[in-house]
Write a protein that holds these residues in place. Sequence first.
Motif, mmCIF file in Angstrom:
data_model
loop_
_atom_site.group_PDB
_atom_site.id
_atom_site.type_symbol
_atom_site.label_atom_id
_atom_site.label_comp_id
_atom_site.label_asym_id
_atom_site.label_seq_id
_atom_site.Cartn_x
_atom_site.Cartn_y
_atom_site.Cartn_z
ATOM 1 N N VAL A 37 0.324 10.103 -3.555
ATOM 2 C CA VAL A 37 0.793 10.226 -4.932
ATOM 3 C C VAL A 37 -0.200 11.094 -5.716
ATOM 4 O O VAL A 37 -1.413 10.918 -5.604
ATOM 5 C CB VAL A 37 0.949 8.851 -5.604
ATOM 6 N N ARG B 93 0.321 5.483 -0.705
ATOM 7 C CA ARG B 93 -0.100 5.656 -2.095
ATOM 8 C C ARG B 93 -1.093 6.792 -2.265
ATOM 9 O O ARG B 93 -1.193 7.381 -3.338
ATOM 10 C CB ARG B 93 -0.712 4.354 -2.635
ATOM 11 N N ASP C 258 0.818 -1.212 0.000
ATOM 12 C CA ASP C 258 0.000 0.000 0.000
ATOM 13 C C ASP C 258 0.857 1.270 0.000
ATOM 14 O O ASP C 258 0.362 2.353 0.271
ATOM 15 C CB ASP C 258 -0.953 0.009 1.197
ATOM 16 N N GLU C 259 2.139 1.120 -0.319
ATOM 17 C CA GLU C 259 3.054 2.256 -0.360
ATOM 18 C C GLU C 259 3.624 2.441 -1.759
ATOM 19 O O GLU C 259 3.689 1.499 -2.554
ATOM 20 C CB GLU C 259 4.200 2.074 0.639
ATOM 21 N N TYR C 260 4.060 3.650 -2.031
ATOM 22 C CA TYR C 260 4.675 3.976 -3.313
ATOM 23 C C TYR C 260 6.185 4.076 -3.117
ATOM 24 O O TYR C 260 6.653 4.654 -2.133
ATOM 25 C CB TYR C 260 4.125 5.311 -3.842
ATOM 26 N N ASP D 276 6.701 11.266 -7.217
ATOM 27 C CA ASP D 276 5.334 11.035 -6.761
ATOM 28 C C ASP D 276 4.326 11.996 -7.372
ATOM 29 O O ASP D 276 3.111 11.819 -7.219
ATOM 30 C CB ASP D 276 5.249 11.110 -5.229
#
Length: 282
Positions: A102, A99, A87-89, A116
């Motif tokens: 972003v 996320r 669940d992260e960018y 991002d």
Amino acid sequence: PVCSDQLFTCNDGSACVEYRFTCDLVEDCGDGSDEEIRFCFDHTCHSSEFTCANSRCVELRYRCDHENDCLDMSDEHNCQYTPCDADEYTCDNYRCIPRDQVCDGKTQCKDDTGSDEAGCPTVICAADFIKCANTNVCIHTRWRCDGDNDCGDKWDETAEICRTQQCSAGDFQCVSNGRCIPSWWVCDSYIDCPDGSDEPSDTCSQHNHATCQGDTFTCDNGRCVSVAWVCDGDNDCSDWSDESSELDCADMSCDADEFFCSRSPQSRSRCIPAAWVCDSEP
């Protein structure tokens, strides 16, 4: 002043600087001599510091922290970063952000590419704001060419942008990069423009440094800075006189539309606009 053997003497004789504060990418001398390449090339870093490939010194805690502290990325080489969760960018500098941050109009990656905020849907900026060319970020027109990477990829600090911008009345425009600086910074014995165009010897040799004009504060070294910068926690004078204990900065109170920051003991407290609270920017 006459400096001891344990201190670095600025070339212009304006100050004595602890060696641990030399070659740290921060100019403590009014003439920047503590950061000159010819001095820093042979400089030996302290055991508590990391030696950059460009011979600069940064604190060990800045090693592998996802930020280009050395300015040549050598403090981020050969790092083993923790992989980001689903669940992260993953930013270009391998920093992990949620996320939902972003394409939100703010650069949280701090990777000098604005990854991002790249490739996002077109955003419409409010009045007095402009959209960065390559990222989904709107910046105030006053933020162009101010030395800060507001767009995330440094677009707002490029020579093409800075040379075409118009400075406000009462400002001076640097010749080489187009940066706008307050007119009272001209001939204040402190080089603010990269090319030194704010300190021309033929003009400044006859300039009177005795009194700062308008809403300005006179530093101990003769430099003039805005009174709004006094007791703000930053070394605007370059000799810390705008943060001197004699000014009772610790007892300073903020205005009704400001927020009082509680900082670490070795730093001062300062006031910031209330609108900056909870804006995802430290």
